[in-house]
Design a protein around this motif. Structure first.
Motif, PDB file in Angstrom:
ATOM      1  N   GLY A   1       0.938  -1.106  -0.122  1.00  0.00           N
ATOM      2  CA  GLY A   1       0.501   0.223  -0.101  1.00  0.00           C
ATOM      3  C   GLY A   1       0.760   1.378   0.125  1.00  0.00           C
ATOM      4  O   GLY A   1       0.699   2.342  -1.131  1.00  0.00           O
ATOM      5  N   HIS A   2       1.416   1.759   1.015  1.00  0.00           N
ATOM      6  CA  HIS A   2       2.428   2.654   0.823  1.00  0.00           C
ATOM      7  C   HIS A   2       2.691   2.314  -0.207  1.00  0.00           C
ATOM      8  O   HIS A   2       3.430   3.750  -0.872  1.00  0.00           O
ATOM      9  N   LEU A   3       4.822   0.876  -0.273  1.00  0.00           N
ATOM     10  CA  LEU A   3       4.985   1.380  -1.713  1.00  0.00           C
ATOM     11  C   LEU A   3       4.549   2.056  -3.520  1.00  0.00           C
ATOM     12  O   LEU A   3       5.061   3.093  -3.854  1.00  0.00           O
TER      13      LEU A   3
ATOM     14  N   ILE B   1      11.087  -4.154   1.741  1.00  0.00           N
ATOM     15  CA  ILE B   1      11.978  -4.873   2.337  1.00  0.00           C
ATOM     16  C   ILE B   1      11.008  -5.861   3.047  1.00  0.00           C
ATOM     17  O   ILE B   1       9.979  -4.856   3.196  1.00  0.00           O
ATOM     18  N   ASP B   2      10.665  -6.656   3.096  1.00  0.00           N
ATOM     19  CA  ASP B   2       9.963  -7.553   4.692  1.00  0.00           C
ATOM     20  C   ASP B   2      10.108  -8.874   4.085  1.00  0.00           C
ATOM     21  O   ASP B   2      10.627  -9.464   3.098  1.00  0.00           O
ATOM     22  N   ARG B   3      10.510  -9.317   5.724  1.00  0.00           N
ATOM     23  CA  ARG B   3      10.584 -10.584   5.511  1.00  0.00           C
ATOM     24  C   ARG B   3       9.589 -12.034   5.374  1.00  0.00           C
ATOM     25  O   ARG B   3      10.085 -12.890   5.335  1.00  0.00           O
TER      26      ARG B   3
ATOM     27  N   ASN C   1      15.061 -10.007   6.890  1.00  0.00           N
ATOM     28  CA  ASN C   1      15.034  -9.234   8.138  1.00  0.00           C
ATOM     29  C   ASN C   1      15.198  -6.884   7.924  1.00  0.00           C
ATOM     30  O   ASN C   1      16.084  -7.244   7.534  1.00  0.00           O
ATOM     31  N   PHE C   2      14.191  -6.523   8.089  1.00  0.00           N
ATOM     32  CA  PHE C   2      14.798  -4.951   7.749  1.00  0.00           C
ATOM     33  C   PHE C   2      15.715  -4.929   8.829  1.00  0.00           C
ATOM     34  O   PHE C   2      16.914  -3.853   8.280  1.00  0.00           O
ATOM     35  N   ARG C   3      16.454  -5.250   9.850  1.00  0.00           N
ATOM     36  CA  ARG C   3      17.459  -5.008  10.813  1.00  0.00           C
ATOM     37  C   ARG C   3      18.559  -5.688  10.316  1.00  0.00           C
ATOM     38  O   ARG C   3      20.056  -4.815  10.505  1.00  0.00           O
TER      39      ARG C   3
ATOM     40  N   LEU D   1       9.085   2.426   8.640  1.00  0.00           N
ATOM     41  CA  LEU D   1       8.691   1.216   9.165  1.00  0.00           C
ATOM     42  C   LEU D   1       7.662   1.527   9.065  1.00  0.00           C
ATOM     43  O   LEU D   1       6.789   2.873  10.363  1.00  0.00           O
ATOM     44  N   ASP D   2       6.956   0.574   8.826  1.00  0.00           N
ATOM     45  CA  ASP D   2       5.323   0.933   9.635  1.00  0.00           C
ATOM     46  C   ASP D   2       5.159  -0.453  10.207  1.00  0.00           C
ATOM     47  O   ASP D   2       4.827  -2.086   9.432  1.00  0.00           O
ATOM     48  N   LEU D   3       5.117  -0.916  11.693  1.00  0.00           N
ATOM     49  CA  LEU D   3       5.304  -1.815  12.332  1.00  0.00           C
ATOM     50  C   LEU D   3       4.680  -2.704  12.081  1.00  0.00           C
ATOM     51  O   LEU D   3       2.957  -2.705  11.997  1.00  0.00           O
TER      52      LEU D   3
ATOM     53  N   LEU E   1      -2.986  -8.967   5.797  1.00  0.00           N
ATOM     54  CA  LEU E   1      -2.675 -10.501   4.132  1.00  0.00           C
ATOM     55  C   LEU E   1      -2.422 -11.558   6.078  1.00  0.00           C
ATOM     56  O   LEU E   1      -3.028 -12.852   5.873  1.00  0.00           O
ATOM     57  N   GLN E   2      -1.253 -11.579   6.866  1.00  0.00           N
ATOM     58  CA  GLN E   2      -0.871 -12.522   7.777  1.00  0.00           C
ATOM     59  C   GLN E   2      -2.072 -12.438   9.030  1.00  0.00           C
ATOM     60  O   GLN E   2      -2.265 -13.542   8.957  1.00  0.00           O
ATOM     61  N   LEU E   3      -2.695 -11.585   9.133  1.00  0.00           N
ATOM     62  CA  LEU E   3      -3.945 -11.040  10.192  1.00  0.00           C
ATOM     63  C   LEU E   3      -4.768 -12.359   9.906  1.00  0.00           C
ATOM     64  O   LEU E   3      -5.405 -13.191  10.608  1.00  0.00           O
TER      65      LEU E   3
HETATM   66  C1  SAM Z   1       1.939  -2.949   8.324  1.00  0.00           C
HETATM   67  S1  SAM Z   1       2.019  -3.877   8.099  1.00  0.00           S
HETATM   68  C2  SAM Z   1       3.018  -3.527   6.190  1.00  0.00           C
HETATM   69  C3  SAM Z   1       2.410  -2.957   5.179  1.00  0.00           C
HETATM   70  C4  SAM Z   1       2.338  -1.519   4.077  1.00  0.00           C
HETATM   71  N1  SAM Z   1       2.852  -0.807   4.542  1.00  0.00           N
HETATM   72  C5  SAM Z   1       1.316  -1.750   3.346  1.00  0.00           C
HETATM   73  O1  SAM Z   1       0.968  -0.532   3.437  1.00  0.00           O
HETATM   74  O2  SAM Z   1       0.681  -2.759   3.001  1.00  0.00           O
HETATM   75  C6  SAM Z   1       3.781  -5.208   8.200  1.00  0.00           C
HETATM   76  C7  SAM Z   1       5.181  -5.282   6.677  1.00  0.00           C
HETATM   77  O3  SAM Z   1       5.724  -5.755   8.096  1.00  0.00           O
HETATM   78  C8  SAM Z   1       6.419  -6.367   7.993  1.00  0.00           C
HETATM   79  N2  SAM Z   1       7.988  -6.860   8.448  1.00  0.00           N
HETATM   80  C9  SAM Z   1       7.507  -6.788   9.996  1.00  0.00           C
HETATM   81  N3  SAM Z   1       8.675  -6.997  10.805  1.00  0.00           N
HETATM   82  C10 SAM Z   1       9.879  -7.059  10.151  1.00  0.00           C
HETATM   83  C11 SAM Z   1      10.812  -7.260   9.822  1.00  0.00           C
HETATM   84  N4  SAM Z   1      11.642  -7.080  10.975  1.00  0.00           N
HETATM   85  N5  SAM Z   1      11.917  -7.425   8.602  1.00  0.00           N
HETATM   86  C12 SAM Z   1      10.851  -6.569   8.383  1.00  0.00           C
HETATM   87  N6  SAM Z   1       9.629  -7.100   6.847  1.00  0.00           N
HETATM   88  C13 SAM Z   1       8.976  -7.042   8.601  1.00  0.00           C
HETATM   89  C14 SAM Z   1       5.364  -7.644   8.078  1.00  0.00           C
HETATM   90  O4  SAM Z   1       5.522  -9.037   7.038  1.00  0.00           O
HETATM   91  C15 SAM Z   1       4.642  -6.920   7.136  1.00  0.00           C
HETATM   92  O5  SAM Z   1       4.135  -7.833   6.799  1.00  0.00           O
END
Ligand code: SAM
Length: 319
Positions: free
Chosen positions: A41-43, A59-61, A88-90, A109-111, A116-118
């Motif tokens: 979405g943000h992307l 990036i996304d894990r 991992n974003f770390r 960072l949208d934490l 999708l996961q939920l």
């Molecule tokens: C709230 S969602 C982001 C939604 C996104 N901004 C959008 O508009 O669709 C958080 C995402 O961050 C990812 N995420 C959480 N912790 C992460 C990490 N440590 N490294 C990479 N991705 C991570 C999750 O897998 C999830 O897909």
């Protein structure tokens, strides 16, 4: 790219998009990292505004989330330069090294987790769907929620529930978990929900949200080492920012928001020593949002998930 599964009900509605874009300021010649692409979405908004003039790194894990995001890139014509990494974003520094980028102008960072996961019951994030007790956001997570509840000691489980869920009934829930698993392993989310419901006294449930909410939050944070990853990405991310570059963080619960506030505060603080002193360090950040920015009432009405969102922004200083 076409997906062989239906994601329409799980496309995540992005939160505070306009505010995020205004703070990130994508534009000509900029390098922007969306470190939590999710379903994109943000992307997509960043790419629309950048109109091919910024380099965008995602990036996304979670490989499933990236699949959805990639399939949605076709929605816009001016995709421009975008590279997606399942990481991992770390590990932001190594992603930038692989991309051949030294410094960036913006990091988002949208934490937390995405819809999708939920909504995918097979992943075990939700106490409202029955599924396996997994909760891993990506394959890099070292343990599942099932492994924690079935093999950690009662004390370790209580500590996780207290530290990461701020759960008042942590000890009692941990005791009920250990008693239940002595009868048979706890496999599903609904088995765990029932144990938590039995553990939290009826009188204490009044006025509370779902009794299992904090337990699920705590386990998810522990499984994914969320707070450690957040600390690391802020520290490393700030080092990757060019002067004037910004880090924009959306958090959804007090543990995350407190950590972001503290880290921004300490990176923005003077060392207390004069510039000539050997221990002098110049602050590397300037806090842009003195108070967190929150969504408007209209946004909360149209997207209830945004209700708990807090947006904090900091800017890299010269130095
Ligand atoms: C709230 S969602 C982001 C939604 C996104 N901004 C959008 O508009 O669709 C958080 C995402 O961050 C990812 N995420 C959480 N912790 C992460 C990490 N440590 N490294 C990479 N991705 C991570 C999750 O897998 C999830 O897909």
């Amino acid at each position: 790219m076409t997906l062989d599964w239906d994601t329409s009900s799980a496309i995540h509605q992005p939160v505070m998009v306009q505010e995020v874009i205004e703070f990130l300021r994508p534009g000509k010649g900029k390098v922007i990292v969306d470190a939590t692409v999710g379903t994109g979405g943000h992307l997509l908004s960043i790419l629309r505004v950048a109109r091919g003039e910024s380099k965008v790194i995602g990036i996304d894990r979670d490989p499933k989330a990236l699949e959805v995001a990639e399939s949605r890139l076709g929605e816009i014509s001016a995709v421009g330069k975008v590279s997606l990494y399942c990481e991992n974003f770390r590990n932001i520094r190594s992603v930038l090294d692989r991309e051949g980028v030294e410094q960036v102008d913006g990091i988002l960072l949208d934490l937390g987790f995405s819809s999708l996961q939920l909504e995918d019951s097979s992943r075990g994030f939700s106490f409202r769907h029955d599924g396996l007790l997994d909760m891993r956001m990506g394959p890099d997570a070292k343990k599942t929620a099932g492994e924690i509840v079935n093999s950690f000691s009662e004390g370790e489980i209580a500590k996780i529930l207290y530290q990461y869920g701020e759960e008042k009934w942590a000890r009692r829930i941990a005791r009920f978990i250990v008693q239940a698993r002595e009868r048979r392993p706890i496999k599903s989310t609904f088995e765990l929900v029932k144990i938590v419901e039995d553990a939290v006294p009826v009188g204490a449930r009044r006025g509370r949200k779902h009794p299992a909410r904090k337990t699920f939050q705590a386990l998810r944070i522990a499984v994914n080492e969320e707070l450690d990853s957040l600390k690391e990405v802020i520290t490393k991310g700030v080092e990757c920012l060019a002067s004037g570059g910004r880090i924009v963080v959306l958090s959804y619960h007090s543990l995350e928001d407190r950590l972001v506030k503290q880290m921004f505060g300490s990176l923005a603080r003077e060392s207390g020593y004069p510039p000539t002193h050997p221990l002098f360090t110049a602050p590397s950040l300037m806090v842009v949002t003195k108070k967190p920015v929150v969504p408007t009432r209209e946004e909360i009405e149209s997207n209830p998930r945004s209700k708990s969102a807090k947006l904090r922004v900091a800017e890299r200083r010269e130095g």
